[in-house]
Enzyme design. Structure first.
Site, short mmCIF file in Angstrom:
data_model
loop_
_atom_site.label_atom_id
_atom_site.label_comp_id
_atom_site.label_asym_id
_atom_site.label_seq_id
_atom_site.Cartn_x
_atom_site.Cartn_y
_atom_site.Cartn_z
N ARG A 11 0.84 -1.21 0.00
CA ARG A 11 0.00 0.00 0.00
C ARG A 11 0.86 1.25 0.00
O ARG A 11 0.52 2.27 -0.61
CB ARG A 11 -0.96 0.01 1.20
CG ARG A 11 -0.27 0.07 2.52
CD ARG A 11 -1.26 0.19 3.67
NE ARG A 11 -0.62 -0.17 4.92
CZ ARG A 11 -0.75 0.52 6.05
NH1 ARG A 11 -1.52 1.58 6.09
NH2 ARG A 11 -0.15 0.12 7.15
N GLU A 59 -18.41 4.95 -0.08
CA GLU A 59 -17.69 4.22 -1.13
C GLU A 59 -18.51 4.10 -2.40
O GLU A 59 -17.97 4.16 -3.52
CB GLU A 59 -17.29 2.83 -0.63
CG GLU A 59 -16.28 2.82 0.51
CD GLU A 59 -16.93 3.13 1.87
OE1 GLU A 59 -18.17 3.17 1.97
OE2 GLU A 59 -16.17 3.35 2.84
N PHE A 84 -14.18 -2.71 1.38
CA PHE A 84 -15.19 -1.71 1.02
C PHE A 84 -15.18 -1.45 -0.49
O PHE A 84 -16.24 -1.28 -1.10
CB PHE A 84 -14.95 -0.41 1.79
CG PHE A 84 -14.83 -0.60 3.27
CD1 PHE A 84 -15.80 -1.33 3.96
CD2 PHE A 84 -13.77 -0.08 3.98
CE1 PHE A 84 -15.69 -1.52 5.33
CE2 PHE A 84 -13.65 -0.27 5.35
CZ PHE A 84 -14.61 -0.99 6.03
N ASP A 118 -7.90 -5.61 13.23
CA ASP A 118 -9.24 -5.06 12.96
C ASP A 118 -10.29 -6.17 12.86
O ASP A 118 -11.48 -5.92 13.02
CB ASP A 118 -9.24 -4.25 11.65
CG ASP A 118 -8.84 -2.81 11.87
OD1 ASP A 118 -8.69 -2.42 13.06
OD2 ASP A 118 -8.68 -2.07 10.89
N ARG A 168 -1.66 -4.40 3.89
CA ARG A 168 -1.34 -3.48 4.99
C ARG A 168 0.08 -3.68 5.51
O ARG A 168 0.78 -2.71 5.81
CB ARG A 168 -2.33 -3.71 6.14
CG ARG A 168 -1.95 -2.96 7.40
CD ARG A 168 -2.97 -3.14 8.52
NE ARG A 168 -2.49 -2.47 9.73
CZ ARG A 168 -2.15 -3.10 10.85
NH1 ARG A 168 -2.25 -4.42 10.92
NH2 ARG A 168 -1.72 -2.43 11.89
#
Lengths: 317, 279
Positions: A11, A59, A84, A118, A168
């Protein structure tokens, strides 16, 4: 130092590449949905504020807006977490970017379970499947920072919708600066004759590790990096099946609908050989560190080794 | 607008209604109610307001139109045919295998269709993108959208409405086709959507309320929108679903079914009579 590979999250490479792309192409615009610090589009936002659009937590609206921008000649990179970008806005991506064949590029960060703490709500294990089934959609899962940067540039050159999935966590640099990424072309990262491990994304470095372990066991494993899941490199898959007779796929995604499925479809139709799929086995993830989760969901080099042995055994019987 | 011009536009609107009835009858399916309700808005936009050139449908500085309520495709196709984008004879191929005139508009197949729509709630977002692009490139382009009242139950409409205001898209104008009906019944019964003007005003829009069949009022609204700086304009267009075909007017059932041959004849007869009175 030379022995320790440099680690960069894909990313982060995506964010850097957008800035470089923005410098040379004024039609490039970037959209985000209130995650720019995480998707790393914040660097582009700082450099080109007039070409950056934070759409807020919306989104679906972001994808529609990107479609309108693309219909007016812009090259929008719509960025959010993979969960998303693919799931929350699926119909918008399907109806506009997909059905309209618009030049929308989807930068989907935080793919897979290495999102970590998460938890399952944010761990996208279905996105590649969702995107792969849309006609005309190109799906790319780069393995390291070098490949990510090239994928971003390739996506901008490509006419039509592209989904780029990044991660990530920091991952080792596998490719050198001389590497040339091409949409739809697999790269042989390690030669071998007994089995081929076909990997994408974070699983490439685990696969190379597995090949090393297999080598110690007297097994010669080829490692193929399949960054483009769609269109898949049919020729490379067939060649691997014919030459090594056994395949393992490795992806940080459900074993349903992603790389494992894509490879199995080719093999099943064209050159049936044993295929073992490493991936998340039809379950949701959970909170934990990325390393812990990769072990829990059997996505480690050792898991790939065992799968390779199974595939070779099945080939022999 | 002179009376003569208003009459000319009314004739075009009636011709669009004729094509709507004929094409849906030939198709054997389609959405007459919501197509007939937007005929006057489409006419005013395409034949009076918008800067467009049917001979050069991709002219970069052109105005854009997005039919967010994509099931009104028959009205859009009829309008594009009147404006010279597609041959009028083609209209009876609506919804047939191999036709460019898909059940819902496809931008890759029909010149003049700026965005494929059909899955409701998405057109305003795309229009925002077009309006933003026009501002980025300093183009004079204005973007026009028709959304439905039933469609306004989709959450994305409100996401997009926040974007239009936040981005100060004064080159954007939206018509709300407020005909009060949706497939399952009246809007009030299904999921009430009362006082849309107040809702849109609360979201920060410049809001006008007009009779959506009054061509002069539609034109005046467009002029007022053009003169409004710093924010987008939404017009609550009070319309009659099925407008122009008496037996369809305000009847829920005519949302999405084709008339029989006999019914079509009756509808055509009525529209032609109105057309004759406008000569």
């Amino acid at each position: 130092m030379a022995d320790v590979p440099q680690k960069i999250a894909t990313r982060a490479a995506y964010g850097k590449a957008l800035v470089r792309l923005g410098e040379i192409n004024r039609d490039v615009v970037v959209l985000d949905a209130d995650l720019s610090k995480s998707t790393r589009t914040d660097a582009f936002a700082k450099k080109f504020p007039e070409r950056f659009f934070d759409m807020g937590i919306a989104e679906a609206d972001m994808m529609g807006t990107a479609a309108g921008l693309a219909a007016s000649g812009k090259i929008p990179f719509a960025s959010s977490f993979a969960i998303f970008a693919s799931g929350r806005a699926y119909d918008q991506v399907r109806q506009t970017a997909g059905y309209c064949r618009l030049n929308v590029k989807i930068g989907a960060s935080h793919g897979g379970i290495t999102v970590g703490e998460d938890g399952a709500s944010h761990q996208s294990i279905e996105d590649v499947a969702l995107m792969r089934v849309i006609p005309g959609m190109t799906v790319i899962v780069p393995a390291d920072a070098i490949e990510t940067e090239q994928a971003v540039f390739a996506a901008a050159r490509h006419e039509g919708p592209v989904y780029i999935r990044t991660g990530r966590s920091a991952v080792p640099i596998v490719f050198d600066e001389g590497y040339k990424f091409e949409i739809g072309k697999a790269a042989t990262v390690c030669e071998g004759n007994d089995v081929t491990i076909i990997a994408c994304g974070v699983m490439l470095s685990a696969s190379l590790e597995a090949a090393d372990i297999l080598c110690g066991q007297g097994v010669s494993a080829r490692v193929l990096n399949m960054a483009t899941i769609k269109p898949i490199d049919v020729e490379a898959v067939v060649k691997a099946a014919e030459e090594t007779g056994a395949l393992v796929t490795a992806e940080e995604h459900s074993i349903i609908g992603g790389l494992g499925s894509a490879v199995s479809e080719v093999v099943g139709e064209m050159c049936p050989v044993p295929v073992e799929r490493i991936g998340v086995r039809d379950v949701f993830g959970q909170s934990g560190t990325p390393d812990e989760l990769m072990k829990v969901y059997s996505l480690t080099a050792d898991d790939i080794v065992r799968a390779a042995v199974r595939a070779i055994e099945r080939n022999g019987t | 607008m002179t009376q003569e011009e208003a009459k000319k536009l009314q004739r075009i609107a009636q011709n669009i209604r004729l094509s709507v009835v004929k094409s849906i009858t030939a198709a054997g399916s389609g959405h007459p109610g919501g197509s007939l309700s937007v005929a006057d808005i489409l006419t005013t936009l395409y034949f009076k307001v918008m800067r467009i050139d049917s001979k050069d449908p991709t002219w970069p500085d052109r105005d854009r139109f997005v039919m967010s309520k994509g099931h009104a495709a028959p009205a859009l196709y009829a309008t594009l045919a009147e404006a010279g984008y597609i041959p009028k004879e083609e209209l009876i191929t609506l919804r047939k295998l191999g036709s460019r005139l898909q059940g819902h508009p496809s931008m890759r197949q029909v010149p003049g269709v700026e965005m494929s729509t059909g899955s409701l709630g998405q057109g305003l977002s795309a229009a925002n993108g077009m309006a933003i692009a026009a501002k980025l490139d300093n183009r004079p382009t204005r973007v026009y959208v028709i959304i439905g009242d039933g469609e306004s139950q989709e959450g994305q409409i409100w996401e997009a409405s926040m974007t239009s205001v936040h981005r100060k898209l004064d080159n954007l104008m939206v018509f709300l086709d407020y005909n009060g009906l949706q497939i399952d019944g009246t809007i009030v019964d299904v999921k009430s959507f009362t006082n849309p003007a107040a809702r849109w005003e609360a979201f920060g829009w410049h809001v006008l309320e007009i009779d959506g069949h009054d061509i002069e009022a539609i034109y005046d609204a467009c002029e007022e929108a053009r003169a409004t700086k710093g924010r987008p304009t939404l017009v609550v267009a009070h319309t009659v679903k099925g407008k122009g075909v008496p037996f369809m007017e305000n009847i829920v059932d005519w949302h999405g079914k084709a008339p029989s041959g006999e019914q079509a004849e009756e509808a055509i007869g009525h529209i032609e009579a109105v057309l004759g009175s406008l000569m």
